[in-house]
Design a protein around this motif. Structure first.
Motif, PDB file in Angstrom:
ATOM      1  N   PHE A 236      -0.126  17.394  10.523  1.00 15.08           N
ATOM      2  CA  PHE A 236       1.229  17.077  10.097  1.00 15.08           C
ATOM      3  C   PHE A 236       1.260  15.687   9.472  1.00 15.08           C
ATOM      4  O   PHE A 236       0.683  14.733   9.995  1.00 15.08           O
ATOM      5  CB  PHE A 236       2.183  17.121  11.289  1.00 15.08           C
ATOM      6  N   GLY A 237       1.937  15.574   8.344  1.00 14.64           N
ATOM      7  CA  GLY A 237       2.046  14.283   7.675  1.00 14.64           C
ATOM      8  C   GLY A 237       0.955  14.001   6.669  1.00 14.64           C
ATOM      9  O   GLY A 237       1.001  12.976   5.983  1.00 14.64           O
ATOM     10  N   VAL A 238      -0.029  14.896   6.556  1.00 16.98           N
ATOM     11  CA  VAL A 238      -1.114  14.734   5.584  1.00 16.98           C
ATOM     12  C   VAL A 238      -0.890  15.723   4.445  1.00 16.98           C
ATOM     13  O   VAL A 238      -0.686  16.914   4.678  1.00 16.98           O
ATOM     14  CB  VAL A 238      -2.498  14.963   6.228  1.00 16.98           C
ATOM     15  N   THR A 239      -0.928  15.230   3.215  1.00 10.42           N
ATOM     16  CA  THR A 239      -0.626  16.049   2.037  1.00 10.42           C
ATOM     17  C   THR A 239      -1.902  16.477   1.325  1.00 10.42           C
ATOM     18  O   THR A 239      -2.802  15.666   1.115  1.00 10.42           O
ATOM     19  CB  THR A 239       0.260  15.262   1.048  1.00 10.42           C
TER      20      THR A 239
ATOM     21  N   VAL B  40      -1.279   5.127   7.620  1.00 12.23           N
ATOM     22  CA  VAL B  40      -0.773   5.001   6.251  1.00 12.23           C
ATOM     23  C   VAL B  40       0.439   5.904   6.084  1.00 12.23           C
ATOM     24  O   VAL B  40       0.446   7.053   6.532  1.00 12.23           O
ATOM     25  CB  VAL B  40      -1.867   5.372   5.233  1.00 12.23           C
ATOM     26  N   ASP B  41       1.475   5.397   5.428  1.00 15.14           N
ATOM     27  CA  ASP B  41       2.707   6.191   5.259  1.00 15.14           C
ATOM     28  C   ASP B  41       2.456   7.465   4.470  1.00 15.14           C
ATOM     29  O   ASP B  41       2.956   8.540   4.824  1.00 15.14           O
ATOM     30  CB  ASP B  41       3.783   5.357   4.560  1.00 15.14           C
ATOM     31  N   GLU B  42       1.718   7.354   3.356  1.00 12.66           N
ATOM     32  CA  GLU B  42       1.439   8.519   2.509  1.00 12.66           C
ATOM     33  C   GLU B  42      -0.070   8.756   2.492  1.00 12.66           C
ATOM     34  O   GLU B  42      -0.817   8.050   1.819  1.00 12.66           O
ATOM     35  CB  GLU B  42       1.948   8.298   1.088  1.00 12.66           C
TER      36      GLU B  42
ATOM     37  N   LEU C  78       0.847  -1.176   0.000  1.00 11.18           N
ATOM     38  CA  LEU C  78       0.000   0.000   0.000  1.00 11.18           C
ATOM     39  C   LEU C  78       0.888   1.234   0.000  1.00 11.18           C
ATOM     40  O   LEU C  78       1.537   1.555   1.001  1.00 11.18           O
ATOM     41  CB  LEU C  78      -0.927   0.002   1.213  1.00 11.18           C
ATOM     42  N   GLY C  79       0.941   1.913  -1.159  1.00  2.00           N
ATOM     43  CA  GLY C  79       1.832   3.047  -1.299  1.00  2.00           C
ATOM     44  C   GLY C  79       1.250   4.345  -0.811  1.00  2.00           C
ATOM     45  O   GLY C  79       1.977   5.230  -0.369  1.00  2.00           O
ATOM     46  N   ALA C  80      -0.078   4.484  -0.877  1.00  7.31           N
ATOM     47  CA  ALA C  80      -0.705   5.743  -0.482  1.00  7.31           C
ATOM     48  C   ALA C  80      -2.196   5.528  -0.319  1.00  7.31           C
ATOM     49  O   ALA C  80      -2.778   4.570  -0.847  1.00  7.31           O
ATOM     50  CB  ALA C  80      -0.453   6.813  -1.537  1.00  7.31           C
ATOM     51  N   ALA C  81      -2.810   6.430   0.413  1.00  8.62           N
ATOM     52  CA  ALA C  81      -4.268   6.482   0.527  1.00  8.62           C
ATOM     53  C   ALA C  81      -4.712   7.892   0.205  1.00  8.62           C
ATOM     54  O   ALA C  81      -4.112   8.867   0.681  1.00  8.62           O
ATOM     55  CB  ALA C  81      -4.732   6.082   1.926  1.00  8.62           C
TER      56      ALA C  81
END
Length: 241
Positions: A136-139, A116-118, A100-103
C-alpha cells in the motif's frame, strides 16, 4: 538564467525519429530492447507529464532515481529532466536545495525508501509490464505513466542542479567533452559496456552519444567475449569497453 533542459538538447539532436536511438542488452537476462527516437521520446514524455500533472513536480523539486542501467531508467531520467526536476542518485537523498518529490526504484529496493511520500517502482520488464501486489502506498510506475500523453512541450527552466550537484550546463559540457574524447559524432552508432550509475558515468556513457546525435547500444552485465560480435551485429563504429 533560463535554458533548455538536458532532454530538449537530446531530442533536438535527433535527425530521424524512426531510427533506433537506444538499444538495451542485458547479458544475464538475455533482454534486447530497441527503441526508436520516437518511442524513447514518447516514454520520456509520458514520464514528464506524470511528474508534472500527477505529482505536481517542477523546477526545484527533487526526484531520486535508484535504478540499474536499463532503457526504462533512461526514459525516466529524460522525463524527469524534461519536467525540470533535479535528479538525485542513491546516497544523495537530501541535497539541501529543494524538496524530495518522489523516489523511483526497483522492487528489490522498496524497503530503503519507506519514508518517501511518493514511492514509485519501475518493473524493468523488457515490455514495461507492470508490477503486481505492491505494498500500500507504492505506485507501479509503468501503469501510472501509460495513461499520460506521449508528447511533452519542453519549457526552459531556471539554472540549478539537475543531476546531483551538476547543473544543466555542467551535464552538457561533460557529455560533449566525453563525446569528443571518445570520437563520437553525429550519426555514429556507439556500443558501450561501461556502467552508468554515477553522475559522471551518466554524462559520459549515456548522454555523450545522445546529445551528439549518435545512437547508443548499451550492455548491462556485459560478457566481454561477446562485445566484438555484438558490435558487428549492431553496426557500431565506436565501441567503449
Amino acid at each position: 538564467m533560463a535554458g533548455p533542459t538536458v532532454t530538449a538538447v537530446v531530442f533536438d539532436a535527433v535527425a530521424d525519429w524512426s531510427q533506433p536511438l537506444l538499444t538495451f542488452y542485458d547479458d544475464v537476462s538475455g533482454e534486447r530492447t530497441e527503441l526508436s527516437a520516437a518511442t524513447l521520446g514518447n516514454w520520456a514524455a509520458k514520464s514528464a507529464n506524470f511528474f508534472v500533472d500527477e505529482l505536481g513536480l517542477g523546477p526545484g523539486d527533487e526526484v531520486l532515481i535508484d535504478l540499474p542501467e536499463h532503457w526504462q531508467t533512461a526514459a525516466i531520467m529524460l522525463g524527469a529532466w524534461w519536467a525540470g526536476t533535479h535528479v538525485l542518485l542513491p546516497g544523495r537523498t537530501d541535497s539541501g536545495q529543494g524538496m524530495l518529490g518522489a523516489a523511483v526504484t526497483s522492487v528489490a529496493e522498496i524497503d530503503r525508501y519507506d519514508d518517501v511520500d511518493e514511492l514509485l517502482v519501475a518493473s524493468l520488464d523488457p515490455f514495461a509490464m507492470g508490477v503486481r501486489d505492491l505494498p500500500f502506498g507504492v505506485t507501479d510506475f509503468a501503469s501510472a505513466v501509460r495513461v499520460h500523453g506521449d508528447q511533452y512541450t519542453s519549457r526552459p527552466v531556471v539554472s540549478g542542479p539537475v543531476l546531483d550537484e551538476l547543473t544543466t550546463e555542467d551535464v552538457l559540457a561533460a557529455a560533449q567533452s566525453a563525446a569528443t574524447s571518445d570520437g563520437i559524432g553525429s550519426g555514429a552508432r556507439v556500443l558501450t559496456a561501461r556502467p552508468w550509475r554515477t553522475a559522471d558515468q551518466i554524462t559520459a556513457t549515456l548522454l555523450a552519444p545522445l546529445v551528439s546525435g549518435a545512437s547508443l547500444v548499451t550492455v548491462a552485465h556485459p560478457d566481454p567475449d561477446r562485445l566484438d560480435a555484438r558490435a558487428q551485429t549492431e553496426r557500431a563504429g565506436v565501441v567503449l569497453r
